[in-house]
Scaffold this active site. Structure first.
Site, short mmCIF file in Angstrom:
data_model
loop_
_atom_site.label_atom_id
_atom_site.label_comp_id
_atom_site.label_asym_id
_atom_site.label_seq_id
_atom_site.Cartn_x
_atom_site.Cartn_y
_atom_site.Cartn_z
N HIS A 21 -56.74 6.61 100.68
CA HIS A 21 -55.39 6.62 100.11
C HIS A 21 -54.80 8.02 100.25
O HIS A 21 -55.44 8.92 100.79
CB HIS A 21 -55.39 6.10 98.66
CG HIS A 21 -56.26 6.86 97.71
ND1 HIS A 21 -56.14 8.22 97.51
CD2 HIS A 21 -57.26 6.45 96.89
CE1 HIS A 21 -57.02 8.61 96.60
NE2 HIS A 21 -57.73 7.57 96.21
N HIS A 24 -56.91 11.14 99.42
CA HIS A 24 -57.85 11.62 100.45
C HIS A 24 -57.08 12.40 101.52
O HIS A 24 -57.51 13.45 101.99
CB HIS A 24 -58.56 10.45 101.14
CG HIS A 24 -59.34 9.57 100.21
ND1 HIS A 24 -58.95 8.27 99.93
CD2 HIS A 24 -60.46 9.78 99.49
CE1 HIS A 24 -59.83 7.73 99.08
NE2 HIS A 24 -60.74 8.63 98.81
N CYS A 130 -73.44 5.04 85.78
CA CYS A 130 -72.25 4.37 86.31
C CYS A 130 -72.42 4.25 87.82
O CYS A 130 -72.50 5.26 88.51
CB CYS A 130 -70.98 5.17 85.99
SG CYS A 130 -69.54 4.52 86.85
N CYS A 133 -69.44 5.87 89.81
CA CYS A 133 -69.50 7.34 89.97
C CYS A 133 -70.79 7.77 90.66
O CYS A 133 -70.92 8.93 91.05
CB CYS A 133 -69.45 8.05 88.62
SG CYS A 133 -67.91 7.89 87.73
N CYS A 155 -67.83 3.37 81.35
CA CYS A 155 -67.53 4.69 81.93
C CYS A 155 -66.08 5.05 81.64
O CYS A 155 -65.18 4.22 81.84
CB CYS A 155 -67.77 4.63 83.43
SG CYS A 155 -67.09 6.03 84.34
N HIS A 158 -64.08 4.70 85.10
CA HIS A 158 -63.93 3.37 85.72
C HIS A 158 -63.67 2.23 84.73
O HIS A 158 -63.33 1.13 85.14
CB HIS A 158 -65.19 3.03 86.55
CG HIS A 158 -65.31 3.81 87.81
ND1 HIS A 158 -65.99 5.01 87.87
CD2 HIS A 158 -64.81 3.61 89.05
CE1 HIS A 158 -65.92 5.49 89.10
NE2 HIS A 158 -65.21 4.67 89.83
N LYS A 305 -53.37 8.44 87.76
CA LYS A 305 -54.20 8.88 88.89
C LYS A 305 -54.38 7.70 89.83
O LYS A 305 -54.57 6.57 89.39
CB LYS A 305 -55.57 9.34 88.37
CG LYS A 305 -56.49 9.79 89.49
CD LYS A 305 -57.79 10.34 88.95
CE LYS A 305 -58.64 10.88 90.08
NZ LYS A 305 -59.65 10.02 90.60
N LYS A 308 -57.75 2.42 93.68
CA LYS A 308 -57.59 1.11 94.31
C LYS A 308 -57.61 0.01 93.26
O LYS A 308 -56.87 -0.95 93.34
CB LYS A 308 -58.73 0.88 95.32
CG LYS A 308 -58.38 1.40 96.70
CD LYS A 308 -57.40 0.47 97.39
CE LYS A 308 -56.86 1.07 98.66
NZ LYS A 308 -55.47 1.45 98.67
#
Length: 521
Positions: A21, A24, A130, A133, A155, A158, A305, A308
């Site tokens: 995305h 990155h 997790c 992560c 988490c 997530h 933030k 996806k």
């Protein structure tokens, strides 16, 4: 032509289980712009990027897609991650994949070295993990689940349930490095930048370090522990080592000595791995710590933030298909203070494209080249006597180069672009004030007209050089239009502000708009 000064810079290696995305893309173009600047300054530059391909999350994703882990990562990398580099015009020197033999063999060698030096021991472990992560969670990172996950521990990043793992693992004696790390941060205040990131790491380390579990024995998708093949090396230890394995750690001492140590640019969510665990591992192996770690902020879309799972991820080509790669690079590197969070919106991108690129830089280039074509038959005229206003342009040009270079040294690409943009704005103003179209009507003003257009063209030469690390495509087109026989990439960037490098008598060539108008749907 290199100065002998080494500049080795890395992106994080990306986890390819998802498509890239714009976050990155942001990290990658920032590192690429820094590398391009240093390369063009004559520094011995090496830029590394790559993919992190082991771990439980990858194994599960492969199984869910009916593929072996290797088939799955091969597909992801070739279909999504290599094309990203082309989409964004990234000139990386190397791309490392953690499934490559060159990486796996050198990781084993490094882990064996710290084992032999007494920094690894066997122990038992029980903790909440997790998978998203790939990390065991501390209390501050665990919250109570809501909705379908009510009654479970989840988490904080997530919002997915954690798994209780009980394993016999190997541990790295991270706790032994607390004082040495604090000493490093004190002696090298810019080891971690920006200051907000540094302060967070210092307080984390001061609160005490626990030993780190560095192996897993419940699955086999990873690099085996050299002295115990029933274990694989924890994915983060494997991943961090890419920065050393890619430049020949353990097998090519000459190459390693030439490039190491590195600067690492990372998102702030993986800062602790890079600023705490990684230097401690290197200290344990007797290898120099990195030159520095720079943590940039998050890209926020609609205040959140990007992710996806929350459908806030935007693919880079959604932007480049409309605006082009240069606009992508320029927007993210100039609109966000590097090191802080930044918000992305289509409206802001569109407005800046129009005002700064099309009407600002693009229009300046088009009209200057067109007027040399119209009034001097396409030949750059010699300047006559310089006025005070002409000399001011020369000073702004010199200042742009030195201020931008100093900003790049601080990793503040946004400040470097700001410094160069002062010249864009000043040249536009200069043309408006001097009205070459009016001077052209008066033969007595012929010498003055030549001076004004030489000044604009020489300013453009400096802009082409100074902006080439940020916008390689548009600056190359401009360079060709200016007709300079030497290659743009060979122009020493730190000397770009020295006046008078464009030779009068050079033939300019026609220039199509650098930033064509974009029709908004």
């Amino acid at each position: 032509m290199t100065s002998g000064r080494s500049f080795y810079i890395t992106t994080p290696i990306y986890y390819p289980s998802d498509v890239p995305h714009i976050g990155h893309g942001y990290t990658t173009v920032a590192v690429d712009a820094l590398a391009r600047w240093h390369r063009q300054a004559g520094d011995d530059t090496w830029m590394l990027t790559g993919t992190d391909e082991h771990g439980q999350k990858m194994m599960r994703a492969a199984a869910a897609n009916g593929a072996t882990p290797q088939e799955w990562v091969d597909r992801l990398v070739s279909e999504s991650w290599f094309p990203l580099l082309e989409t964004l015009d990234v000139a990386n020197d190397d791309f490392i994949r953690t499934t490559q033999p060159r990486h796996e063999e050198r990781v084993k060698e490094f882990v064996q070295a710290i084992y032999d030096r007494g920094y690894i021991y066997a122990g038992e472990f029980e903790a909440l993990y997790c998978v998203g992560c790939e990390e065991f969670k501390t209390e501050s990172e665990i919250v109570d689940g809501e909705g379908p996950f009510e009654g479970l521990k989840v988490c904080v990043i997530h919002s997915k349930p954690l798994e209780l793992l009980q394993e016999k693992n190997y541990f790295f004696k991270l706790s032994e490095f607390q004082d040495r790390l604090l000493e490093l941060y004190a002696e090298q205040p810019d080891f971690i930048r920006p200051d907000s990131a540094r302060n967070e790491v210092v307080s984390f380390v001061k609160s005490g370090l626990k030993d780190l579990s560095i192996s897993r024995s419940t699955f086999d998708w990873g690099i085996t522990v050299p002295w115990d093949e029933s274990h694989v090396i924890y994915v983060w230890v494997d991943a961090l080592l890419n920065y050393a394995t890619a430049i020949g750690y353990g097998t090519d001492p000459e190459q390693f000595a030439r490039h190491w140590p590195a600067y690492h640019v990372v998102g702030k969510d993986i800062l602790r791995f890079h600023a705490v665990i990684w230097p401690a591992m290197l200290m344990a192996a007797g290898v120099d710590v990195p030159k520095g770690v720079f943590a940039h902020g998050w890209l926020l879309v609609g205040g959140e933030k990007m992710s996806k799972s929350k459908l806030t991820g935007i693919a880079p080509n959604e932007i480049t298909d409309v605006f082009g790669s240069d606009a992508y690079r320029y927007y993210f590197l100039s609109a966000i203070a590097f090191g802080q969070d930044g918000s992305f919106s289509w409206e802001d991108l569109s407005a800046r494209y129009q005002a700064e690129l099309a009407n600002g830089f693009g229009n300046l280039a088009s009209r200057t080249v067109a007027m040399i074509g119209r009034y001097f038959e396409g030949i750059v005229p010699p300047p006559g006597e310089y006025t005070e206003r002409d000399v001011r342009v020369q000073k702004i040009t010199a200042d742009a180069a030195t201020t931008a270079d100093a900003a790049i040294e601080r990793f503040r690409i946004d400040e470097a672009i700001d410094a160069v943009w002062k010249l864009v704005d000043d040249l536009n103003q200069y043309i408006t004030e001097n009205e070459p179209w009016a001077l052209a009507k008066d033969d007595a003003q012929r010498v003055r007209l030549g001076t004004v257009l030489y000044t604009a063209a020489e300013g453009l030469r400096a802009l082409a050089v100074l902006l080439s690390p940020v916008m390689p495509v548009a600056t190359q087109k401009l360079w060709e239009a200016l007709g300079v026989p030497a290659r743009l990439v060979d122009q020493p960037i730190r000397r770009a502000g020295e006046w008078g490098q464009l030779a009068p008598g050079t033939s300019v060539n026609g220039l199509a708009p650098l930033f064509p108008r974009v029709e908004q749907a």
